[in-house]
Each structure stands twice: as structure tokens, then as C-alpha cells.
Design a protein around this motif. Structure first.
Motif, short mmCIF file in Angstrom:
data_model
loop_
_atom_site.label_atom_id
_atom_site.label_comp_id
_atom_site.label_asym_id
_atom_site.label_seq_id
_atom_site.Cartn_x
_atom_site.Cartn_y
_atom_site.Cartn_z
N ASN A 1 9.98 1.54 21.64
CA ASN A 1 8.83 2.44 21.70
C ASN A 1 7.56 1.78 21.14
OD1 ASN A 1 6.92 4.48 21.13
ND2 ASN A 1 8.55 6.01 21.39
N VAL A 2 6.70 1.45 22.04
CA VAL A 2 5.45 0.78 21.68
C VAL A 2 4.67 1.56 20.64
CG1 VAL A 2 3.41 -0.36 22.57
CG2 VAL A 2 5.37 0.08 24.09
N LEU A 3 4.56 2.84 20.91
CA LEU A 3 3.80 3.68 20.00
C LEU A 3 4.34 3.57 18.58
CD1 LEU A 3 3.00 7.18 21.52
CD2 LEU A 3 1.55 5.17 21.26
N LYS A 4 5.65 3.66 18.50
CA LYS A 4 6.28 3.63 17.17
C LYS A 4 5.97 2.29 16.48
CE LYS A 4 10.32 4.49 14.42
NZ LYS A 4 9.30 4.89 13.43
N LYS A 5 6.12 1.23 17.24
CA LYS A 5 5.85 -0.09 16.67
C LYS A 5 4.44 -0.16 16.12
CE LYS A 5 8.86 -2.95 19.53
NZ LYS A 5 8.76 -3.70 20.79
N GLU A 6 3.50 0.33 16.91
CA GLU A 6 2.11 0.25 16.45
C GLU A 6 1.89 1.10 15.21
OE1 GLU A 6 -0.61 1.08 19.57
OE2 GLU A 6 -0.09 -0.72 20.72
N PHE A 7 2.50 2.29 15.25
CA PHE A 7 2.38 3.19 14.11
C PHE A 7 2.91 2.51 12.85
CE2 PHE A 7 3.72 6.55 11.27
CZ PHE A 7 2.72 7.52 11.38
N ASP A 8 4.13 2.00 12.96
CA ASP A 8 4.74 1.36 11.79
C ASP A 8 3.93 0.16 11.30
OD1 ASP A 8 6.71 3.25 11.83
OD2 ASP A 8 8.15 1.99 12.93
N ALA A 9 3.45 -0.60 12.23
CA ALA A 9 2.65 -1.77 11.86
C ALA A 9 1.41 -1.33 11.08
CB ALA A 9 2.25 -2.55 13.11
N ALA A 10 0.76 -0.31 11.58
CA ALA A 10 -0.45 0.17 10.92
C ALA A 10 -0.13 0.66 9.52
CB ALA A 10 -1.10 1.28 11.75
N VAL A 11 0.96 1.41 9.40
CA VAL A 11 1.35 1.91 8.09
C VAL A 11 1.50 0.73 7.12
CG1 VAL A 11 3.22 2.94 6.74
CG2 VAL A 11 2.50 4.00 8.89
N LEU A 12 2.18 -0.28 7.58
CA LEU A 12 2.44 -1.44 6.73
C LEU A 12 1.14 -2.08 6.27
CD1 LEU A 12 5.19 -2.33 5.90
CD2 LEU A 12 5.05 -4.24 7.52
N ILE A 13 0.26 -2.29 7.20
CA ILE A 13 -1.01 -2.92 6.86
C ILE A 13 -1.79 -2.10 5.85
CG2 ILE A 13 -3.27 -3.57 7.76
CD1 ILE A 13 -1.85 -4.35 10.36
N ILE A 14 -1.82 -0.78 6.10
CA ILE A 14 -2.56 0.07 5.17
C ILE A 14 -1.90 0.03 3.79
CG2 ILE A 14 -3.30 2.44 4.68
CD1 ILE A 14 -3.42 2.89 7.69
N GLU A 15 -0.59 0.05 3.81
CA GLU A 15 0.13 -0.01 2.54
C GLU A 15 -0.28 -1.26 1.74
OE1 GLU A 15 4.33 0.32 3.07
OE2 GLU A 15 4.76 -0.24 0.98
N ARG A 16 -0.25 -2.39 2.41
CA ARG A 16 -0.65 -3.65 1.75
C ARG A 16 -2.06 -3.56 1.21
NH1 ARG A 16 2.99 -6.92 4.71
NH2 ARG A 16 4.91 -5.99 3.91
N LEU A 17 -2.90 -2.97 2.05
CA LEU A 17 -4.30 -2.85 1.69
C LEU A 17 -4.45 -2.02 0.42
CD1 LEU A 17 -6.96 -3.75 2.95
CD2 LEU A 17 -7.01 -1.60 4.22
N ILE A 18 -3.73 -0.91 0.40
CA ILE A 18 -3.82 -0.05 -0.77
C ILE A 18 -3.27 -0.77 -2.01
CG2 ILE A 18 -3.04 2.11 -1.82
CD1 ILE A 18 -3.01 3.35 0.95
N GLU A 19 -2.16 -1.45 -1.82
CA GLU A 19 -1.58 -2.19 -2.94
C GLU A 19 -2.61 -3.16 -3.51
OE1 GLU A 19 3.13 -2.19 -1.56
OE2 GLU A 19 1.84 -3.93 -1.19
N THR A 20 -3.24 -3.91 -2.60
CA THR A 20 -4.28 -4.83 -3.04
C THR A 20 -5.37 -4.10 -3.81
OG1 THR A 20 -3.92 -6.04 -1.00
CG2 THR A 20 -5.88 -6.63 -2.27
N GLY A 21 -5.77 -2.97 -3.25
CA GLY A 21 -6.82 -2.17 -3.89
C GLY A 21 -6.41 -1.72 -5.28
N VAL A 22 -5.15 -1.32 -5.39
CA VAL A 22 -4.66 -0.88 -6.69
C VAL A 22 -4.71 -2.03 -7.68
CG1 VAL A 22 -2.62 -0.12 -7.95
CG2 VAL A 22 -3.21 0.96 -5.77
N GLU A 23 -4.24 -3.20 -7.25
CA GLU A 23 -4.28 -4.37 -8.12
C GLU A 23 -5.70 -4.68 -8.58
OE1 GLU A 23 -2.40 -7.45 -5.87
OE2 GLU A 23 -0.51 -6.33 -5.74
N ASN A 24 -6.63 -4.51 -7.64
CA ASN A 24 -8.03 -4.80 -7.97
C ASN A 24 -8.70 -3.68 -8.75
OD1 ASN A 24 -7.62 -7.03 -6.47
ND2 ASN A 24 -8.75 -6.31 -4.68
N GLY A 25 -7.97 -2.61 -8.96
CA GLY A 25 -8.58 -1.51 -9.69
C GLY A 25 -9.50 -0.67 -8.82
N GLU A 26 -9.44 -0.89 -7.51
CA GLU A 26 -10.28 -0.07 -6.63
C GLU A 26 -9.67 1.30 -6.39
OE1 GLU A 26 -12.17 -2.29 -3.18
OE2 GLU A 26 -10.44 -3.57 -3.66
N PHE A 27 -8.34 1.30 -6.23
CA PHE A 27 -7.64 2.54 -5.92
C PHE A 27 -6.72 2.94 -7.07
CE2 PHE A 27 -7.70 0.85 -1.34
CZ PHE A 27 -8.94 1.42 -1.11
#
Lengths: 195, 195, 195, 195
Positions: free
Chosen positions: D120-146
Motif C-alpha cells: 500500500n503506497v499510501l501507507k508507506k508514505e504515511f509511515d515514512a512521513a511519521v518517521l521523518i517528523i519523529e526524527r525532526l521532533i527528537e532533534t528539536g527536543v535535543e536542541n531545546g526547541e521542543f
DNA sequence: CATGAATGAGAGTTCATTCAT
DNA sequence: GATGAATGAACTCTCATTCAT
């Protein structure tokens, strides 16, 4: 649409013409035409989208192939009386022809569809015929063939009588003799002896 | 069938008449009549079984209630010319009446239904009218009102012109003036001055 | 339309509902419904004139029979957290229900039919739900059950997540666990421990 | 398949894409595509055999040409918050775009076609996006942004809200302001002030 | 008598799909 | 490869006609 399609269009129109002659206008369905043409249901729609469109094109075809009574087969030195006689005979043939006529269909169609005067094919043809007959009578009067005080009136009278005969042929029925009587009456009114 | 039923029959016929005037014959469905009468679908079938039967009964009713132009409101001492004029005026009124006429329906019906001559109502009415006009003209000739060598022919001519006008009114359209011109032409043919 | 017809209407709507649940909106034909109801082709048209009309009436029926989660089976002394939990569980049940849901059909219908805002049933229901949740959260905050700075925002967030879950269930597929995770996340955001 | 054919394939896909954007998936017929492409009926079948196949290839093309928000136009020293903001803005633009989006078509297609999870293409894209956002947030947390206790949960929450907004945009309608409110709510949840 | 729900035949129309050229 | 005419299946919708109540 290529050459081939044009042929098929014509074929459909000719076949549909038979159907209209047989059943008039209102009763004819797309299915009737499909079956008469022995083509597929969808096939007909490639060319036409309604019985009305088909009918109008049949009429157009009809007038294009125009049975121009007045120009066909008339010797140049024919007298006015001769020409008028020819015309009336032609009309008689047409109106006695039970099966081979679109008359019924045309009437049925125009009962329900009154196009604005200017575009009404029937009216145009009627007026054109009146004019031609009027000219013919005038010529006849000048030549001493006819006697007539109101040529335009006489011409219109002739056309209305013909219309009356036409509709009568389709409704109350009419015989060759009956038509003859009317035509003779008309000619006598113009002072033409029946010798 | 009781008195009540007879009333209902008449009611249906009268209402159906309106429908036929409006839509001609062919297009009218049992449903149209049911709706116009505001009765039930099954109810209509208790009285009539087809639009054809209804239409024929409407016609019968029509001729029974006969708008006998020649007997109504004519003073005993009216001249032939006066009576003829009255008749023609009546015809004019009728044929200009767009909506209030069964003309279209009658034509449509008889296009497809040629009853044997003897039973054709239309033909009977036509012939009867010719006869009456013929008598009228004869009377007029005797009184010196009309000039006419072939009274029967003149009578038929008048009727065919009227038929022609009627069908023209329904197809190519016609105006009051146009009718007048034709009627005047007829009267002049009978030697009636238009003073 | 008598009592009997009303029953049949309902029967048709109920049966059609199954069809919509099965096939969505766009693919459903009058024929599908006719066959599901085991009635005649024409019969259906006595009651409804299009799949759209039927669908809209199914929706109306749906909202009338209203599965009012908030009023049904809730003890009067339930806490805000309890009520919210009940609501979310109900939503979960609904969105996991593959076959027994109009969701797909509703989305399909509203994709192509954007009624003016004011009349959009979906929007109304959405807004109503937001409002109710908002109140609920406010109550919870007052009672010390929830922690929340922007109750309206939280309510909307919940509804959009639910919408997201609903559409995901229909497209990418979703499991009970996945739903649970989201609902837990929401509750934790409101400061509700999961003890 | 020659170079030429490849070009034509692409041309068809691009044109079909417009059609799907306009009409969704289910309503699109081979005829629609043929007409939009201005090629022959038979011609289309040389390249594709159904709207489904065409649609799937459009989707593939879409993801290949990938609008990679995260890689495009982002300066290397952008903060996590900046990147997230950029992403959300991009999503907003997309979901407010009424006509220029395949959203409806995609939903419609996946309503009826649930490919096994893995494909399921849709699912793949959804999951990929979730992952990227997760990483992004983690980075933000480390930086004290989030500020965020459950980065994965937050990422999923964001994606479901976006899905909810997307479907709402297509059904109940949504305005720029409404989107903004949701996005702000999300950012605040992450402890981002709106100064 | 009267009703009107129900049926089913039949007309209109659109498209997916094929195939001769 | 490409065309587009042709076919036929599938749908929509309307009525004449019947029949239980």
C-alpha cells in the motif's frame, strides 16, 4: 468523419426515411431506426442523437435532392397552361401516393414544433410555390391563356386547395377522381376550357 | 351503469378533451388523463381501456353536442350570403384558436387510423358540410346573390380551402389577415362584392 | 402514501443502506438497490427518484435514529473522563467496523457534493461534536480531571485526529492497537494517566 | 517500446492526471482520458488497459517526481522548528488547493482497493512521513526547541491531524484560518511559542 | 366501484472494448 | 503503431396494465 462514414450517414438517412414514411414522426423510435438499418444500438448514436435530428436531416436531404417540377422536363416553348397542368399532375401523383410519402410525418412533426416563422421550412416552401404559380398565371393571362383578376389570390387559392387535398388524402381518404374534380374546378376558374 | 357512473364518464371525457387539445393524440398517455382527471389509475380502466377509445368517445360527444353553425342563431330571413359569411367567420374563429381545438389531435389520430370510408366520421362531416354549402350557394344563385356555374364544385373548393387553412394554421402558422384574404377571394369568386 | 408505503420506504432505505455500506456511493445504481430490495424496476421509482435522494434519506434516517453516544447509557454521576473515554471507545468501534459503516459512502458523496456550508450535514455534525467535547473537557478541567490550556483547541484536535483515523481506516488500513495508541496519546495530552 | 512511445506514455499520464484531479477516480472513464488526450480510442489501449492501471501509474509518477519537502530549499543550518514549520506550511498549501490535487482521487481509489499492507503506497508514505517528523521532533527536543515526552506519538498525532484536515477540506470545507488554528495548536503542544 | 402499489416491457443513452484498415 | 467505427452490455426512467384491498 471519413468518406465511409458519410456513406453510412446517407444510408441511415435513406433507411430512416422509409421508417418515417411508414410510421409518421412521433411513433418512430431510435430502436425502430436501428432495426431498420440493421446496425447496433450504439452505432446509430455515432451519427445522430435523436429522431428529431434524423428527421430534420431527412427533410434537408429531401429538399436538396429537390424534385423541381418546374425546371425538370419542361420544354422551353411550353405554354403557361401546360406548365400549370404538369405541376398539378405532379401534385396529384404525390398526394395519392399512400405509402411513399413523408406527408404524415411532416405534419406530425410541425404540429409540435413551430419554428419561428423565418426558419419554418414548410412556410418557405409554401410561399415559394405561391410565388411561382402567381408568375405562371400572370404569364398565362398575358398570353390570353387564363382569365384572372387577382392572380396572387388565385395562386394562394390553388395552394390551399392542394394542402386541403393533401391532408384529406391522409385522413378521410381521397380517390383519383376526387382529385381530378378539384383540379378541373381550379382550371375552369382560370378560364381554361377542358376541350 | 348507474346515473353516477354516467356523470363520471362525462367528466372524464370532458377532461380528456382538454388533454387532447393540449397535446394532440399520439402523445397522450393514460397517465396524462388519469392525472388531469385526478382519479386513480385503476379507476380510469373501469370506464375506458385505451386512449384511442377515449378519443373516439370525445369525438362522438363533440359531434353530438354539435355546434351547428347553420341552425344556431340564424334569423329565418337571413340571406344565403349572410349565412355563408357567418359560417366562414365561425370557421375562421375556430382555425385561429390555437389552444382550444382538437384539430391537431384529430389529424394525428386519422393519420394512423383509416377506418373504412363509410365509418369515417371526418369524411361524413366533410361531405355533409359540402352538401350544406352547395345548397346554400344554390339558394344564393336563385336569389341572385351569387354567380356560380358549378355549385357543387364551388362548395367543395370552399371546404378544401378551409382544410388547407386549418392544416396551415397548425403547421406553418397563419394570421387573421391571411385567413381574411382567402375568404374574400372565395366570396369574390361567387360574385359577392365587398361593399 | 399510506401506512403500508411508509413501511416499504423504510424497508427500502434500510436495504439501500446495506448496499451503500458495501459499495460506497458512486458505484451504487438504482438497479443495485432494486435487486437488493427484490422489488421491481419501476417499483423503486414510486418511492425515490435517484440514488442521491435515497442516500440523503439514508443519512437523515441515520442521524434521526441518532446513536447519541453522550446520552445513551451514561450514568448520571459519570466523570468527564469516563464520558470522554466512552465516546472515544464508541468511535473506535465504529472506525474499525470495516463492513458495517457508511463512512466510505459519505466521503464519496461529499467529495462531489459540497452543499453550501450552512446546509452541510457533515459540517454540522462535526461542529456539534467539537462543541460537546469542548464542554466535556471544560467540565473535566473544573473537576481537576484534565489539564488543558486551550479546551476548544483540544476538542478540535481530537475531532481531526478521529477524522484522520477514520479516513486512514478506509484507505491504508488500521488496527485496534494503532487506534489505541492514538487515543492514549490524546488522553495523556489531557493529563489523564493510564493507570 | 521505443523512445517515442515512452514520450507518449508520459504525455497520457500527465493528461490523465489532470482528469483525475478534476473528477476523482471512480467517475473517470477511458473515454474521458481519450478525449482529454485527444488520441484515438484504440490508441489508449495500446498503452493502458484500464483507468485503474493509468491511475496507479500516475501515482507512481507522482511519487517518483517526489515533492520532497524536506530536502528542497532547506538551508543546512535550519532549526528543527523551522523545518517543521516549513513542512506544515507546505501541507497547508496542498490541502487548501481545491482543484490541483489528487487527494479525492486517491481516497476514492483506496476506498475500494485495499492492497495488502506491504504494497500500500499510501501507507508507506504515511509511515515514512511519521518517521521523518519523529526524527525532526527528537532533534528539536535535543536542541531545546521542543518539549515532548512521546516523540513518536506526537509525530503520529500530527500526521492524523493532517489527514483529518485533508479529508475535511474535501468534504465539509475548510478555510485558511481553520488550518492555521490546528497547526498552531500542534506547535504549542510541542512547546513552541508563537512569538 | 375505487384505489394506488406493483410489475415488467421497452425506449433512451453511454461506454468499455474490439478489430479491420 | 494508430485510428475510429462498430458492437453490445448495462443503466436510467416511464408507462400500460393488473390486482389485492
Amino acid at each position: 468523419m471519413g468518406e465511409k462514414s458519410i456513406q453510412k450517414r446517407k444510408y441511415i438517412l435513406k433507411t430512416a426515411r422509409e421508417v418515417f414514411m411508414d410510421k409518421g414522426f412521433k411513433s418512430v423510435t431510435m430502436k425502430d431506426i436501428v432495426e431498420a438499418c440493421e446496425i447496433s444500438r450504439g452505432g446509430l448514436y455515432l451519427y445522430f442523437e435523436s429522431t428529431e435530428q434524423i428527421f430534420l436531416e431527412v427533410l434537408k436531404m429531401e429538399s436538396e435532392e429537390g424534385d423541381d417540377v418546374f425546371s425538370d422536363s419542361i420544354s422551353d416553348d411550353a405554354t403557361a397552361a401546360e406548365i400549370l397542368l404538369l405541376f398539378l399532375k405532379e401534385q396529384k401523383k404525390e398526394l395519392l401516393r399512400k405509402k411513399n410519402s413523408l406527408t404524415k410525418a411532416v405534419y406530425e412533426y410541425f404540429f409540435d414544433n413551430h419554428p419561428p416563422r423565418k426558419e419554418n421550412v414548410l412556410k418557405k416552401e409554401f410561399d415559394a410555390a405561391v410565388l411561382i404559380i402567381e408568375r405562371l398565371i400572370e404569364t398565362g393571362v398575358e398570353n390570353g391563356e387564363f382569365v384572372c383578376e387577382d392572380c396572387a389570390g388565385a395562386a394562394r387559392n390553388i395552394m390551399y386547395v392542394l394542402e386541403g387535398l393533401k391532408i384529406s388524402a391522409q385522413t378521410i381518404g381521397i380517390t383519383s377522381d376526387m382529385v381530378d374534380k378539384e383540379l378541373l374546378y381550379i382550371l375552369r376558374s382560370l378560364g381554361v376550357g377542358m376541350e
